[in-house]
Design an enzyme around this catalytic site. Structure first.
Site, PDB file in Angstrom:
ATOM      1  N   ASP A 337      -1.340  -5.576 -22.680  1.00 47.85           N
ATOM      2  CA  ASP A 337      -0.055  -5.527 -23.358  1.00 47.85           C
ATOM      3  C   ASP A 337       0.764  -4.454 -22.642  1.00 47.85           C
ATOM      4  O   ASP A 337       0.260  -3.368 -22.395  1.00 47.85           O
ATOM      5  CB  ASP A 337      -0.303  -5.145 -24.817  1.00 47.85           C
ATOM      6  CG  ASP A 337       0.942  -5.226 -25.652  1.00 47.85           C
ATOM      7  OD1 ASP A 337       1.812  -6.015 -25.301  1.00 47.85           O
ATOM      8  OD2 ASP A 337       1.019  -4.495 -26.653  1.00 47.85           O
ATOM      9  N   THR A 339       3.709  -2.657 -23.375  1.00 45.06           N
ATOM     10  CA  THR A 339       4.140  -1.483 -24.120  1.00 45.06           C
ATOM     11  C   THR A 339       2.932  -0.728 -24.660  1.00 45.06           C
ATOM     12  O   THR A 339       2.074  -1.291 -25.320  1.00 45.06           O
ATOM     13  CB  THR A 339       5.055  -1.899 -25.288  1.00 45.06           C
ATOM     14  OG1 THR A 339       6.134  -2.657 -24.778  1.00 45.06           O
ATOM     15  CG2 THR A 339       5.578  -0.679 -26.022  1.00 45.06           C
ATOM     16  N   ASP A 582      -1.830  -2.838 -29.222  1.00 43.72           N
ATOM     17  CA  ASP A 582      -1.685  -1.823 -30.263  1.00 43.72           C
ATOM     18  C   ASP A 582      -0.801  -2.277 -31.415  1.00 43.72           C
ATOM     19  O   ASP A 582      -0.717  -1.611 -32.433  1.00 43.72           O
ATOM     20  CB  ASP A 582      -1.131  -0.514 -29.688  1.00 43.72           C
ATOM     21  CG  ASP A 582       0.249  -0.697 -29.067  1.00 43.72           C
ATOM     22  OD1 ASP A 582       0.729  -1.839 -29.013  1.00 43.72           O
ATOM     23  OD2 ASP A 582       0.828   0.315 -28.620  1.00 43.72           O
TER      24      ASP A 582
END
Length: 826
Positions: A337, A339, A582
């Site tokens: 991911d 970010t 996250d």
């Protein structure tokens, strides 16, 4: 109403930390109390301290234990009460009565091994438990009119628990307040679509918030909540198949089947047929049975896993399931991911470009109002707040928030409606330009150039009608572009390079614009970063999707369901996939991936489903995690070959003894010495050595391909020496001389197996093999050790004959290993 923020990536990050609470009945932290806003709900202020104490006294507490590891009692029981320990324990007791203490050494070795296993797993438990406390979810509960964080087990019946994006529902309850509250119950029901909740609706533990916010009243806590039991089972992803564990179980099952009839035949042969001295017969019978048991294999597996947990724990990495370490050894694709993984959480506004003649000061006021309306801003909105803080220029002209549209990963934008200072109503959207703008819009070209520089761009657009009107986004009027610069993680480039060196493919999957993500990945040196694909053009057919996944490295505008589908597509091609994330939009993919990795600062939901949590939020920890996994599985495969070689030659020697009706050549002390020098000590060092090679499948098959021919060759060479020695020696002491010659051959052949397994050689591996050889040589030349181990080479002809047979066996070993390697692969 409060607005829930989004950014154009669809990567929703958790809000700022909330104040802490010491225990269920304690006073709230007076330094950081959060006063609650007025609410029409009768329970809005939550329980009082007295009510909490009363419920605790009645036992109405959420006392379901959530352990990260086995209890000390379970650890001791698992290490002590094994079927092989039982067999060896019985044989040990027998030997203590009928033979000298040196023939009982194998029992002391087992006691030491069991103790080592218990201590190492206890150390791992302490590490896991301490890390689990750090990474534990802390729900926010209202008590005495203020909100504070408490531990999950401190929640009592009737508590009012607050919810926000990414929060996990920790107990069953009923919604008390809802602000566009959307909850994902897929981990419980399998239904992927979020459910919009209103006051009075039930919520189940194990579900999590994907949008909006609110609060619920706990109606079932502890063991009374059946949904909580389901959630606990669902909240941790368990490897459906642990090849290492099941493989070792299979091996031990086969060993048991072989050992029982062979041991019975050996007992009959030594006690009845040969009619030897009873005590000597018992000793040699036990000497034949004990080495059949690969008791150290289970120990070393437990120790390797436990030490892996401790090593990773020192790097602030929480392993929630031990098999996750094994799974990491098999990973060949990592889905990242962007970010929070390649980039740090913070961003900076580099430019605001008004569109369609919009007034710049007015645009700044809109952004200021959007920022001040959200109590839990994400990284993008925080950058806007930092650039346009409340109370800044024009800050006295405050706007009133009248409606809000929370972020949704499917929509990729949020919105808010205001009443401006002059009473004029206005509604605004903030989000992904290529979602809010129609295809062919001229502004998209301008945005494309910015994306190619790795910049993130948000579009501020004014809604013509009501915020929640159907098709509100379609008619939105572009007002300004907000250009954000992302902060790259300084260690991300090195981490990507590590994966490339280890032949692990890296796929960047993001909700952001594909070109922008590709530019960021390119700056970090990701191979294939120029191969980008907008997920809106991703084929839906699983096979075509798998092809697209293999051909491209960067994917943008990916929805949560697509992330899940992409993981499944890679798995359908035989890939072992690790997924990092996250945000709540990563939960489904994390759950389905072979290994789910969550950042410690991630949402409660991602931490709950992930097998590994990086508590330091550092992507640079991943190489250490992968390396630890490879070390464990690769080294256990190596040492398992050592142990199984011993089992094979022990069974074959027993069968040959029964068939030829001769005394068993060894006493327990001989095989204890051989096992210690050729297996026990070197296996311990080899099991903990660095090993970067990706583990291969078919554990049992790979081990037995080498162990069976090695064991057959060792048994044949040893028994040949023994038969030759029986013809060579005669008279008193002949059996001891025959045993010594056979022991020499078996030691040399076993040492050659060790030398093969120790490759590729390093200085310490060569030193290890040499030290074991030196140890045996010392036994042969030191008189009191000769007596202790009943080893004394008689004459020169037979000892050199034993060496010659061992050399021939070593040549056969080399040939067989190379043949197996060429035919089946290394």
């Amino acid at each position: 109403m409060t607005q829930r923020a989004l950014d154009s990536s669809g990567e929703q990050t958790p809000g700022s930390p909330r104040p802490a609470m010491i225990d269920a009945g304690a006073e709230l932290d007076p330094v950081h109390p959060v006063e609650l806003p007025p609410s029409g709900h009768p329970d809005a202020a939550g329980l009082t301290t007295a009510e909490v104490a009363e419920r605790v006294a009645r036992g109405e507490v959420n006392d379901v234990p959530v352990r990260s590891s086995r209890s000390v009692t379970e650890i001791v029981r698992a290490n002590v009460f094994t079927r092989f320990n039982l067999i060896i324990g019985v044989l040990w007791v027998i030997m203590l009565f009928v033979a000298p203490i040196q023939d009982s050494l194998f029992g002391f070795v087992i006691v030491a091994n069991t103790g080592i296993g218990i201590i190492q797993e206890w150390r791992a438990k302490k590490t896991l438990d301490s890390l689990a406390v750090i990474g534990e979810a802390k729900p926010t509960v209202r008590r005495d009119g203020v909100a504070a964080e408490i531990s999950t087990h401190e929640i009592v019946l009737g508590d009012v628990v607050e919810l926000g994006p990414g929060d996990k529902v920790v107990v069953d309850g009923t919604v008390a307040e809802a602000d566009s509250l959307e909850i994902d119950e897929s981990l419980l029901t399998g239904e992927a679509d979020p459910v919009l909740k209103r006051p009075g609706d039930p919520v189940m533990s194990g579900s999590f918030v994907v949008a909006g916010g609110g609060a619920f009243t706990a109606t079932k806590v502890g063991r009374e909540a059946y949904a909580a039991q389901l959630a606990e089972e669902a909240s941790r992803f368990t490897l459906v198949h642990s090849e290492l564990r099941s493989g070792i179980s299979t091996i031990l099952k086969y060993v048991t089947w072989m050992m029982v009839p062979t041991a019975i035949g050996l007992i009959i042969s030594q006690l009845v047929v040969k009619d030897n001295n009873f005590k000597d017969s018992v000793a040699r019978t036990v000497g034949g049975i004990v080495p059949m048991i690969p008791e150290g294999l289970v120990l070393l597996t437990s120790v390797a896993f436990a030490i892996g947990v401790v090593r990773l724990g020192r790097k602030q990495c929480l392993v929630q399931e031990l098999p996750a370490i094994e799974g990491l050894a098999r990973v060949d694709v990592v889905c990242l991911d962007k970010t929070g993984t390649l980039t740090e959480g913070g961003m900076d506004i580099t430019e605001v470009r008004p569109l369609n003649g919009s007034d710049e000061a007015y645009v700044h006021q809109v952004l200021r109002s959007l920022g001040s309306s959200d109590p839990r801003p994400n990284a993008s909105l925080q950058a806007i707040i930092d650039a346009y803080p409340a109370g800044g220029e024009g800050g006295e002209k405050g706007w009133t928030v009248t409606d809000a549209m929370p972020f949704s990963s499917a929509r990729k934008y949020s919105g808010a409606a205001f009443t401006e200072t002059d009473g004029t109503p206005s509604a605004w959207l903030l989000g992904a330009p290529d979602v809010l703008l129609p295809d062919g819009d001229g502004t998209l070209t301008e945005i494309e150039h910015l994306n190619e520089q790795g910049l993130r761009v948000l579009l501020l657009a004014r809604v013509r009608g009501e915020l929640d009107a159907p098709g509100a986004a379609d008619g939105a009027v572009p007002t300004a572009l907000v250009v954000l610069e992302q902060r790259l993680r300084p260690d991300a480039g090195e981490t990507l390079a590590y994966f490339a060196q280890q032949n692990v493919a890296t796929k960047v999957i993001s909700g952001d614009n594909a070109v922008s993500v590709g530019a960021v990945a390119g700056k970090l040196g990701l191979a294939g970063a120029e191969n980008t694909l907008d997920a809106r053009r991703m084929p839906t057919d699983p096979d075509e999707m798998a092809t697209a996944m293999e051909e491209n490295a960067v994917f943008g505008r990916v929805t949560p369901q697509q992330k899940r589908d992409m993981v499944a597509a890679l798995q359908s091609r035989g890939h072992t996939v690790a997924m990092t994330g996250d945000g709540v939009n990563d939960v489904l993919a994390l759950k389905d991936a072979d290994i789910g990795v969550s950042m410690g600062s991630g949402s409660e939901a991602t931490r709950a489903v992930a097998q590994i949590v990086l508590l330091n939020n550092s992507f640079a920890t991943l190489p250490s995690v992968v390396a630890e996994g490879r070390r464990v599985i690769g080294n256990i495969t190596r040492v398992a070959t050592l142990f199984l070689t011993k089992t094979v030659y022990s069974v074959l020697l027993a069968i040959l003894v029964v068939c030829f009706q001769v005394e068993y050549p060894f006493l327990p002390r001989h095989l204890t010495l051989l096992s210690t020098l050729t297996i026990g000590v070197p296996a311990f060092f080899l099991a903990l050595a660095p090993n970067k090679e990706r583990a291969q499948p078919h554990f049992v098959r790979r081990v037995m391909r080498y162990a069976i021919p090695s064991g057959v060759i060792a048994a044949a060479a040893t028994f040949t020496t023994y038969l030759v020695a029986r013809h060579h020696y005669s008279g008193p002491g002949a059996l001891e001389a025959e045993t010594s010659a056979a022991t020499l051959t078996l030691f040399l052949v076993s040492m050659w197996v060790l030398a093969i397994i120790a490759r590729p050689y390093t200085w310490w591996r060569i030193g290890l093999v040499a030290a074991m050889g030196l140890g045996f040589l010392i036994v042969l030349v030191v008189p009191w050790l000769q007596d202790f181990f009943a080893l004394k080479l008689v004459g020169t002809t037979m000892p050199w004959g034993a060496v010659g047979i061992a050399v021939a066996a070593a040549a056969l070993l080399e040939f067989s290993w190379r043949l197996v390697g060429r035919r089946f692969g290394a």
